[in-house]
Design a protein around this motif. Structure first.
Motif, mmCIF file in Angstrom:
data_model
loop_
_atom_site.group_PDB
_atom_site.id
_atom_site.type_symbol
_atom_site.label_atom_id
_atom_site.label_comp_id
_atom_site.label_asym_id
_atom_site.label_seq_id
_atom_site.Cartn_x
_atom_site.Cartn_y
_atom_site.Cartn_z
ATOM 1 N N ILE A 80 1.508 6.730 7.673
ATOM 2 C CA ILE A 80 0.096 6.489 7.985
ATOM 3 C C ILE A 80 -0.066 5.938 9.393
ATOM 4 C CG2 ILE A 80 -1.886 5.015 7.428
ATOM 5 C CD1 ILE A 80 -0.971 5.259 4.478
ATOM 6 N N LEU A 121 1.286 5.688 -4.328
ATOM 7 C CA LEU A 121 1.126 5.281 -2.947
ATOM 8 C C LEU A 121 -0.299 5.442 -2.441
ATOM 9 C CD1 LEU A 121 4.379 6.646 -1.320
ATOM 10 C CD2 LEU A 121 3.968 4.542 -2.564
ATOM 11 N N ARG A 122 -1.157 6.110 -3.212
ATOM 12 C CA ARG A 122 -2.511 6.340 -2.719
ATOM 13 C C ARG A 122 -3.246 5.014 -2.520
ATOM 14 N NH1 ARG A 122 -3.094 11.485 -5.936
ATOM 15 N NH2 ARG A 122 -3.955 10.291 -7.659
ATOM 16 N N THR A 129 5.259 5.343 3.128
ATOM 17 C CA THR A 129 3.892 5.834 3.315
ATOM 18 C C THR A 129 3.169 5.052 4.400
ATOM 19 O OG1 THR A 129 1.994 6.697 2.087
ATOM 20 C CG2 THR A 129 2.572 4.438 1.652
ATOM 21 N N ASN A 130 3.434 3.758 4.507
ATOM 22 C CA ASN A 130 2.819 2.973 5.582
ATOM 23 C C ASN A 130 3.324 3.426 6.950
ATOM 24 O OD1 ASN A 130 1.165 1.357 3.996
ATOM 25 N ND2 ASN A 130 2.723 -0.219 3.696
ATOM 26 N N ALA A 164 8.714 10.742 -3.520
ATOM 27 C CA ALA A 164 8.967 10.594 -2.081
ATOM 28 C C ALA A 164 10.145 11.466 -1.666
ATOM 29 C CB ALA A 164 9.235 9.130 -1.745
ATOM 30 N N ILE A 202 0.941 12.509 1.892
ATOM 31 C CA ILE A 202 1.307 11.253 1.247
ATOM 32 C C ILE A 202 0.497 10.971 -0.006
ATOM 33 C CG2 ILE A 202 2.235 10.109 3.284
ATOM 34 C CD1 ILE A 202 -0.474 8.753 3.612
ATOM 35 N N HIS A 233 -7.078 7.464 4.933
ATOM 36 C CA HIS A 233 -6.366 6.280 4.468
ATOM 37 C C HIS A 233 -6.331 5.208 5.543
ATOM 38 C CE1 HIS A 233 -3.364 3.756 2.602
ATOM 39 N NE2 HIS A 233 -3.362 4.522 1.533
ATOM 40 N N ALA A 282 -4.431 11.327 5.721
ATOM 41 C CA ALA A 282 -3.887 10.220 6.502
ATOM 42 C C ALA A 282 -4.978 9.519 7.301
ATOM 43 C CB ALA A 282 -2.788 10.723 7.435
#
Length: 205
Positions: A103, A138-139, A99-100, A71, A132, A177, A174
């Motif tokens: 997204i 984090l995927r 990451t949230n 990150a 990301i 996801h 993104a």
């Protein structure tokens, strides 16, 4: 190039620790979150290291896990985000929280960091939206099933596989996801084909 250090903690202060490695003291900068997870002075710790070399200095940044290190590497690719700002962001957001935020396009979460204004926060969200997936742990980040904000086991693998499949079809990381998260939140499924089909419908709406 220093990639890892293992040694005893001599001192900690203001997001920095001094590690004694075989009699040599290394000053290692870190996020407030990482510093809070270190043990007591005198205890032994292993840190992943990112080393930045300048004409007049050599600075070490330490991380307890790969996700935070990755990150950090991504954050400093954003225009206007240096190592200090990246550490400030990682002091208030875990890699999964970050990451949230990316997204969902939530620049306010990123702007909680000291010294990070709305413009820089927006740049972080915009520029990292398609990157990301490079933070491997984090995927599979998914806020369903518990309060941790992170899916685990089969759920994480299913999310990652579905996002990869959509990306292979030409959709953005993104966007893919977000679609998978929405369909799994609305109607969780352990069938990959069903998840992909539902996500495609979600993207098309």
């Amino acid at each position: 190039m220093i990639a890892q250090l293992r040694g005893s903690i001599v001192q900690t202060d203001d997001q920095r620790a001094i590690l004694d490695v075989h009699g040599v003291g290394y000053a290692v900068h870190m996020s407030g979150r990482t510093q809070g997870q270190l043990g007591m002075v005198g205890g032994e710790v292993t840190l992943l290291i990112e080393m930045q070399v300048r004409e007049d200095s050599m600075t070490l940044f330490g991380f307890l896990d790969i996700a935070e290190r990755d990150a950090f590497r991504l954050l400093i690719t954003v225009q206007g985000v240096g190592a200090r700002a990246a550490m400030a962001i990682l002091s208030v957001l875990t890699p999964v929280d970050l990451t949230n935020a990316i997204i969902s396009g939530d620049k306010a979460m990123v702007a909680r960091a000291d010294g990070v204004g709305p413009k820089i926060a927006q740049r972080v969200v915009n520029e990292l939206g398609e990157k990301i997936g490079k933070i491997v742990p984090l995927r599979g980040a998914l806020s369903i099933g518990d309060n941790s904000g992170e899916a685990s086991g089969p759920a994480a693998g299913l999310v990652g596989d579905a996002v990869s499949a959509l990306a292979n079809l030409g959709y953005g990381q993104a966007e893919s996801h977000r679609a998978v998260v929405r369909v799994q939140t609305k109607s969780p499924s352990d069938n990959l084909s069903d998840v992909i089909a539902a996500a495609l419908r979600e993207i098309g709406t």
